[in-house]
Design a protein around this motif. Structure first.
Motif, mmCIF file in Angstrom:
data_model
loop_
_atom_site.group_PDB
_atom_site.id
_atom_site.type_symbol
_atom_site.label_atom_id
_atom_site.label_comp_id
_atom_site.label_asym_id
_atom_site.label_seq_id
_atom_site.Cartn_x
_atom_site.Cartn_y
_atom_site.Cartn_z
ATOM 1 N N TRP A 121 0.961 -1.174 -0.152
ATOM 2 C CA TRP A 121 0.048 -0.308 0.646
ATOM 3 C C TRP A 121 0.996 1.084 -0.362
ATOM 4 C CZ3 TRP A 121 -4.059 -1.323 4.622
ATOM 5 C CH2 TRP A 121 -4.685 -2.636 4.056
ATOM 6 N N ILE A 122 1.165 2.360 -1.021
ATOM 7 C CA ILE A 122 1.059 3.385 -0.275
ATOM 8 C C ILE A 122 0.503 4.567 0.203
ATOM 9 C CG2 ILE A 122 2.285 3.126 -2.534
ATOM 10 C CD1 ILE A 122 0.771 5.236 -4.456
ATOM 11 N N GLU A 123 1.109 5.340 0.709
ATOM 12 C CA GLU A 123 -0.017 6.915 1.443
ATOM 13 C C GLU A 123 0.594 8.110 0.330
ATOM 14 O OE1 GLU A 123 -0.537 9.577 5.315
ATOM 15 O OE2 GLU A 123 0.495 7.928 5.317
ATOM 16 N N THR A 124 -0.186 9.050 -0.673
ATOM 17 C CA THR A 124 0.382 10.012 -1.754
ATOM 18 C C THR A 124 0.533 11.297 -0.179
ATOM 19 O OG1 THR A 124 -2.051 10.942 -1.332
ATOM 20 C CG2 THR A 124 -0.717 9.455 -3.058
ATOM 21 N N PHE A 125 1.122 12.662 -0.810
ATOM 22 C CA PHE A 125 1.440 13.685 0.021
ATOM 23 C C PHE A 125 2.422 14.323 -0.753
ATOM 24 C CE2 PHE A 125 5.860 11.384 -0.552
ATOM 25 C CZ PHE A 125 6.564 12.426 -0.259
ATOM 26 N N GLY A 126 2.213 15.333 0.280
ATOM 27 C CA GLY A 126 3.090 16.774 -0.691
ATOM 28 C C GLY A 126 2.126 17.234 -1.054
ATOM 29 N N ALA A 127 0.682 17.331 -1.611
ATOM 30 C CA ALA A 127 -1.036 17.874 -1.588
ATOM 31 C C ALA A 127 -1.732 18.780 0.100
ATOM 32 C CB ALA A 127 -1.832 17.143 -2.703
ATOM 33 N N GLU A 128 -2.917 18.578 -0.530
ATOM 34 C CA GLU A 128 -3.352 19.817 0.567
ATOM 35 C C GLU A 128 -4.166 18.524 1.464
ATOM 36 O OE1 GLU A 128 -6.410 22.106 -0.495
ATOM 37 O OE2 GLU A 128 -4.988 24.138 -0.914
ATOM 38 N N VAL A 132 -4.182 7.486 1.290
ATOM 39 C CA VAL A 132 -4.126 5.706 1.500
ATOM 40 C C VAL A 132 -4.396 5.111 0.340
ATOM 41 C CG1 VAL A 132 -3.822 3.969 2.441
ATOM 42 C CG2 VAL A 132 -3.565 5.674 3.693
ATOM 43 N N VAL A 133 -3.915 4.603 -0.440
ATOM 44 C CA VAL A 133 -4.107 4.070 -1.712
ATOM 45 C C VAL A 133 -3.996 2.037 -1.096
ATOM 46 C CG1 VAL A 133 -4.381 2.504 -4.100
ATOM 47 C CG2 VAL A 133 -3.107 5.608 -3.299
ATOM 48 N N GLU A 134 -5.229 1.433 -0.955
ATOM 49 C CA GLU A 134 -4.697 0.054 -0.477
ATOM 50 C C GLU A 134 -4.854 -1.147 -1.149
ATOM 51 O OE1 GLU A 134 -7.738 -0.232 2.373
ATOM 52 O OE2 GLU A 134 -6.881 0.985 3.934
ATOM 53 N N TYR A 135 -3.992 -0.806 -1.911
ATOM 54 C CA TYR A 135 -4.201 -1.665 -3.472
ATOM 55 C C TYR A 135 -4.352 -3.532 -2.968
ATOM 56 C CZ TYR A 135 -1.659 1.512 -5.836
ATOM 57 O OH TYR A 135 -1.156 2.560 -7.010
ATOM 58 N N PRO A 136 -5.298 -3.936 -3.475
ATOM 59 C CA PRO A 136 -5.544 -5.570 -3.384
ATOM 60 C C PRO A 136 -4.000 -6.667 -3.361
ATOM 61 C CG PRO A 136 -6.293 -5.132 -5.978
ATOM 62 C CD PRO A 136 -5.449 -4.116 -5.193
ATOM 63 N N CYS A 137 -4.351 -7.245 -2.285
ATOM 64 C CA CYS A 137 -3.434 -8.299 -1.805
ATOM 65 C C CYS A 137 -3.383 -9.861 -2.343
ATOM 66 C CB CYS A 137 -3.160 -8.479 -0.401
ATOM 67 S SG CYS A 137 -3.156 -6.842 0.980
#
Length: 201
Positions: A121-128, A132-137
């Motif tokens: 999974w990833i978390e975007t940052f840098g914007a307002e 969290v993007v929860e991809y299928p496992c």
């Protein structure tokens, strides 16, 4: 530095001076230390070469390759070709890896020999706001979604180098802006996929 590090992290960069130091620092902060960072500088004209030289001089695990502008796909293939590790981890010059990323993905691949590509999974940052993007496992769901889009965050993946070399699964330079999706589709004929259900990037 080991002549055969367990993990080869491949990072391609072109004019990435703004975020590159933080990105490299996140690799240096990994809780496992048996890695090499291969940085392919694709014709940068900003301070990127200077930044890379500074890191390379203070950390022998960092290997830097400078080339004339050839594009992302050629840069990634160059990185994989000179990699020495059992596993190849992808990384982008404007991303940050969590300190435990390499340890978690390495442990997962060590204990799941049928899995050739491990994302997270990833978390975007840098914007307002962050997301969290929860991809299928599981492999089945990832494969189903490959019919329409990728369920693997490219810079969050770790894969077996043997998978690429044995089946000649290098990135296709014709798949510009979709090089990762094209790779996963072709790799699906030879291996299974997984995403670790935690934020590692």
């Amino acid at each position: 530095m080991s002549n055969s590090p367990r993990i080869s992290c491949v990072l391609a960069v072109c004019n990435g001076e703004t975020y590159l130091p933080e990105s490299i620092q996140s690799i240096q902060d990994q809780t496992v230390h048996d890695w090499e960072l291969i940085v392919v500088d694709d014709g940068s004209t900003d301070r990127t070469p200077h930044i890379l030289d500074q890191f390379r001089r203070t950390d022998a695990r960092i290997r830097v390759y400078h080339q004339s502008k050839q594009g992302l796909v050629a840069s990634l293939n160059q990185g994989i070709m000179v990699a020495r590790g059992e596993y190849v981890a992808r990384m982008d010059a404007d991303d940050v890896s969590m300190p435990e990323r390499f340890a978690i993905q390495q442990d997962y691949l060590n204990s799941h020999h049928d899995i050739g590509v491990c994302g997270s999974w990833i978390e975007t940052f840098g914007a307002e706001s962050s997301e969290v993007v929860e991809y299928p496992c599981d492999d089945g769901t990832i494969r189903c979604q490959l019919l329409f889009s990728s369920s693997l965050a490219h810079p969050a993946t770790m894969f077996r180098r043997s998978l690429i070399l044995t089946h000649h699964l290098f990135y296709d330079e014709r798949a510009v802006h979709a090089e990762d999706y094209d790779l996963w589709v072709r790799a699906s004929q030879h291996t299974r996929f997984a995403n670790v259900p935690t934020i590692l990037l």
